[in-house]
Design an enzyme around this catalytic site. Sequence first.
Site, short mmCIF file in Angstrom:
data_model
loop_
_atom_site.label_atom_id
_atom_site.label_comp_id
_atom_site.label_asym_id
_atom_site.label_seq_id
_atom_site.Cartn_x
_atom_site.Cartn_y
_atom_site.Cartn_z
N HIS A 217 16.67 -60.15 25.39
CA HIS A 217 15.44 -60.51 25.60
C HIS A 217 15.53 -62.17 25.34
O HIS A 217 16.08 -62.57 24.42
CB HIS A 217 14.39 -60.12 24.32
CG HIS A 217 14.07 -58.59 24.66
ND1 HIS A 217 13.50 -57.81 23.95
CD2 HIS A 217 14.70 -57.53 25.52
CE1 HIS A 217 13.60 -56.49 24.22
NE2 HIS A 217 14.38 -56.49 25.17
N ASN B 266 11.96 -51.11 20.47
CA ASN B 266 11.69 -52.67 21.05
C ASN B 266 12.11 -53.47 19.70
O ASN B 266 11.40 -53.74 18.98
CB ASN B 266 10.40 -52.84 21.47
CG ASN B 266 10.23 -54.29 21.82
OD1 ASN B 266 10.66 -54.65 22.92
ND2 ASN B 266 9.51 -54.93 21.09
N GLU B 267 13.20 -54.05 19.81
CA GLU B 267 13.44 -55.18 19.01
C GLU B 267 13.52 -55.12 17.50
O GLU B 267 13.57 -56.31 16.83
CB GLU B 267 12.30 -56.73 19.18
CG GLU B 267 12.66 -56.94 20.91
CD GLU B 267 11.53 -58.11 21.16
OE1 GLU B 267 10.63 -58.37 20.13
OE2 GLU B 267 11.42 -58.40 22.38
N ASN B 268 13.84 -53.96 17.17
CA ASN B 268 13.78 -53.68 15.52
C ASN B 268 15.19 -54.03 15.12
O ASN B 268 15.36 -54.69 14.12
CB ASN B 268 13.46 -52.30 15.21
CG ASN B 268 12.08 -51.96 15.44
OD1 ASN B 268 11.44 -52.74 16.26
ND2 ASN B 268 11.91 -50.69 15.37
#
Length: 902
Positions: free
Chosen positions: A539, A464-466
């Site tokens: 996102h 997630n979002e790294n």
Amino acid sequence: MHMSQCARLFWLSLLFYSTEAFNDLIDLSLQPWGFWSSNKTINGTGNVPGDIYSDLFASGHIDNPLFGENHLNLRWVAEEDWTYRTTVYLGKETQQPGYFLDLASVDTIATVYWNGEKVLHTRNQFVPYHVNVTDLIIESGENELMIKFKSPVRYSKRRAEEYASVFGHKLPPDCNPDIYHGECHQNFIRKAQYSYAWDWGPSFPTVGIAGDIYLNVYRGQLFHDFTFKTRFNNGKWHLQMEFDVFHYGSRTVDFEVRIPELGVRETDYYRVSSSKSMQGRSKLRLKFSIPIEKEPKRWWPNGMGEQKLYDIHVAMGYQKKQKKIGFKTVELVQDYIDPKKPEYGRNFYFKINDVPIFLKGTNWIPVSMFRNTTENKARTEFLLDSVAEVGMNVIRLWGGGYYESNEFYDYTAQKGILVWQDLMFACALYPTTEEFIKLTDAEVYTQIDRIADHTSLLVVAGNNENEAAIRGHWWKTSNYTENQQVKDYVLLYKRFAKIAKELMPNVPFVMSSPSNGIETEQEGGVAKNPYDNRYGDIHYYNEFVNLWRDETYLTPRCASEYGVQSYPLRETMLNWINESDWEYTSKTMFHRQHHPGGIATNLLMIFQHLPIPSECKSIKREDVHQCKYVTSNSYMSRLAYFSQIHQAIALKVQTLHYRRFRNITTEDGLGNTMCAMYWQLNDVWAAPTWSTIDFDQNWKLAHYEARRFFASSAIYAYADEADFNLKVFLLNDHMTPLQNVTVNIQQLSWGNGLDPILTEEFHVDSVPAGTSQVLNTEMKFSKMTELSEYLYVSTLYNSTGDKIHEDVLVPDFLFEVDFNTFGDVRIGDVKRIDELTYEVNVTTDKVSPFTWISCKKPFIGWFTDNGFHMIQTLRTVRLVTKVEVDLQKSDFEVCNLKNCYV
Ligand SMILES: *[C@@H]1O[C@H](CO)[C@@H](O)[C@H](O)[C@H]1NC(C)=O
Ligand SMILES: *[C@@H]1O[C@H](CO)[C@@H](O)[C@H](O)[C@H]1NC(C)=O
Ligand SMILES: *[C@@H]1O[C@H](CO)[C@@H](O)[C@H](O)[C@H]1NC(C)=O
Ligand SMILES: *[C@@H]1O[C@H](CO)[C@@H](O)[C@H](O)[C@H]1NC(C)=O
Ligand SMILES: *[C@@H]1O[C@H](CO)[C@@H](O)[C@H](O)[C@H]1NC(C)=O
Ligand SMILES: *[C@@H]1O[C@H](CO)[C@@H](O)[C@H](O)[C@H]1NC(C)=O
Ligand SMILES: *[C@@H]1O[C@H](CO)[C@@H](O)[C@H](O)[C@H]1NC(C)=O
Ligand SMILES: *[C@@H]1O[C@H](CO)[C@@H](O)[C@H](O)[C@H]1NC(C)=O
């Protein structure tokens, strides 16, 4: 000591006296467990599966950890080392079996002792263990099992320091933002990352036996598990089975696979061998096809068809196992929008059974900070029921929690809810040391292997979002260049990609969420702009724009996160804080707001649309935070209701904005949007968060709104700022066209009661399957502020004249409307339909915006509709509960924007 178990073992040894092999499982979670702190001054009875906070609470050592400020008072618990212990009495075995300890999940850093001998070190909550304890077993006697847990917080701190001293830089984020009131360095421990705190949750870095625990007693060979992969090719389904077998010595094992409903029966046998004294583990494969004439029915997501699942049975001798199998194909389409214009980017959508699917759903976080199997199972089912109930077809299992249980994935398959599965890495960079990679390879291998054959699986994402975090420069890092970050990142997720391709060739894998999909891979694993609207998923969060206007939003291929906070209503909050703390900036409430800047932005966003209280009239709208009354105890309940209105409309407009770009591209190639998955479904405590269902399992206004904004046949109207025209969209997510529909648009004026001042009607021949279609209306206004005078009601009727959807456009500057023009809303007749259902009539004399029905007694369930705008005098809704509640008319209350929580 459990007599029944001694008796059972004794009986087994008689029964299998003459056979080659046997096995038995002794459920150690049923044994009495004790726990104590390192200095032994704190002790009690333990629960397994469980965790230290629940046990400390249940044994009276601490108050409810989720109440008040206990999350701050209990930080010492995670600084302690804790020991869990049980004893098990074993009968006499005459068969010389092997004894193995099976641990599904140990949370996290622990040493396991059998009769005082060290048998295992655990370092990863997400890896199960199978440990040979044969030599240490005392037959006809009592055995002791002891698990010593190290403080996770001290462990991760030590590892972070070691890392920094070896590599000369810190590994971000190093620490969570102060406002999380959490712990640091969760990226150094393979433990659910949210347990160190998140922007929606407290910090409770638990320890405990987090999963099932068995003593597995067997002789010869153990049928441990099986997996299967389904592939559709040349008109036929092909199955590849894999049987996981533990064994010793040389022996023959035979397997039988049956899918009774399809008349499938396949058998095979294998020769396995290992040296006499050493245990072997073999993965045995069997491939076969299902004959064309027995072709199974397809499994479909919610809203697209039936969720057909078959039982599949596998037997190895007398050892039998059973699972559910469903037949669906999944494909991630990423072709060019226009092959002649590659700069326009690529599609990013999924096909299920060859049919494009618009992903309508939400993001799932763990259901609790703690491991209470009974409670968590009930919560999980309620939440998944609530997801399916409002027409969603997908959840994203977010990467900062844990991999869910097999039962969880089975339940999603049963409900038609696809699972977008993140691997459990979130908002951080991770070590790439040999030791760490060994831990995570084992984790990713085990978990993907386990999850891959669940029918609901849609896609696996590496984290997630790294990727976005590196490119967005989220962290201050020194001695750690962006290039080095990229290198470390790529090293890890390319390994996972490889494991994923090997284990689930038929399920797509993306490196991260969000990512640019193929484009990310082509750019070497980290895209220059992972938030590119032309590729993959995005996102989106922005609290400094008008979230009630369609034009505000981006037009990506796939929106996998977006949302805005709201407060739980008073009824929920007062179960978790003292009444005197129920004010916007009390210390208790302040400490529950983990969103940096959230205190300020929530007020700004809410009062961009809703009126400031008369007590603050002398203060300018943008300075509303300076008004004492707004942050006082007397106003908090209304403010919470306002926050839920803001969240509901923000989610509605954003979701429908994405939906209206289904199958539509703009001149510069944007659009063809195929996902709307808002953040977030659920909560782990009572606090301001992005959830649409609060911690006490009450649907917020936004969850009621979701049923409307996710409807498969829908109508959506917004005021177009460009030409001051009312734009109306017709949306069809069905697999068949919507034919011969009628659209009715009414313009109502607040001062004119329930009679429209203008009505338009349209006939539309067809809205094709899987499309959105614009309908230009004649409804014009001269400037946006004029909108505050009106309400637009758009209704969609099908060919037989039945109303199938209704959309109400309320002004985005609601504070300009005279609230005295709103109706007086009342509860009418209340009728009990059956044990679990009530029918409730609501009446009004004038327009009733944001009508809110509540019930004085708590219930687990939902109203079939709530938070709606009444533009007729009567509305009938039902209350559907999971558990019987005895209710009278006087238990129901209703209010609207004029008088709720005034
Ligand atoms: C024992 O440990 C507990 C928990 O950390 C602590 O509160 C207590 O003060 C300790 N007692 C002694 C006597 O060290
Ligand atoms: C728990 O602690 C009390 C007080 O120190 C002690 O008397 C008791 O024996 C302990 N019980 C266990 C099971 O260790
Ligand atoms: C960065 O490197 C310098 C020189 O090697 C060192 O003194 C400093 O402590 C390092 N900074 C961090 C954050 O590790
Ligand atoms: C288990 O360990 C014992 C003692 O080390 C050994 O004799 C036995 O063969 C092992 N069993 C298996 C199945 O590996
Ligand atoms: C687990 O949840 C159940 C049901 O909510 C509750 O009765 C029980 O006390 C809980 N157990 C623990 C150890 O918290
Ligand atoms: C649509 O409506 C027209 C007239 O209103 C009718 O002739 C036609 O049969 C209808 N078609 C469908 C598919 O219902
Ligand atoms: C777009 O609409 C066409 C026509 O109905 C349909 O065949 C196609 O599947 C749709 N594409 C997507 C991605 O939904
Ligand atoms: C119109 O909608 C009603 C109510 O949902 C449904 O019963 C009816 O079958 C629909 N008619 C058509 C032609 O789809």
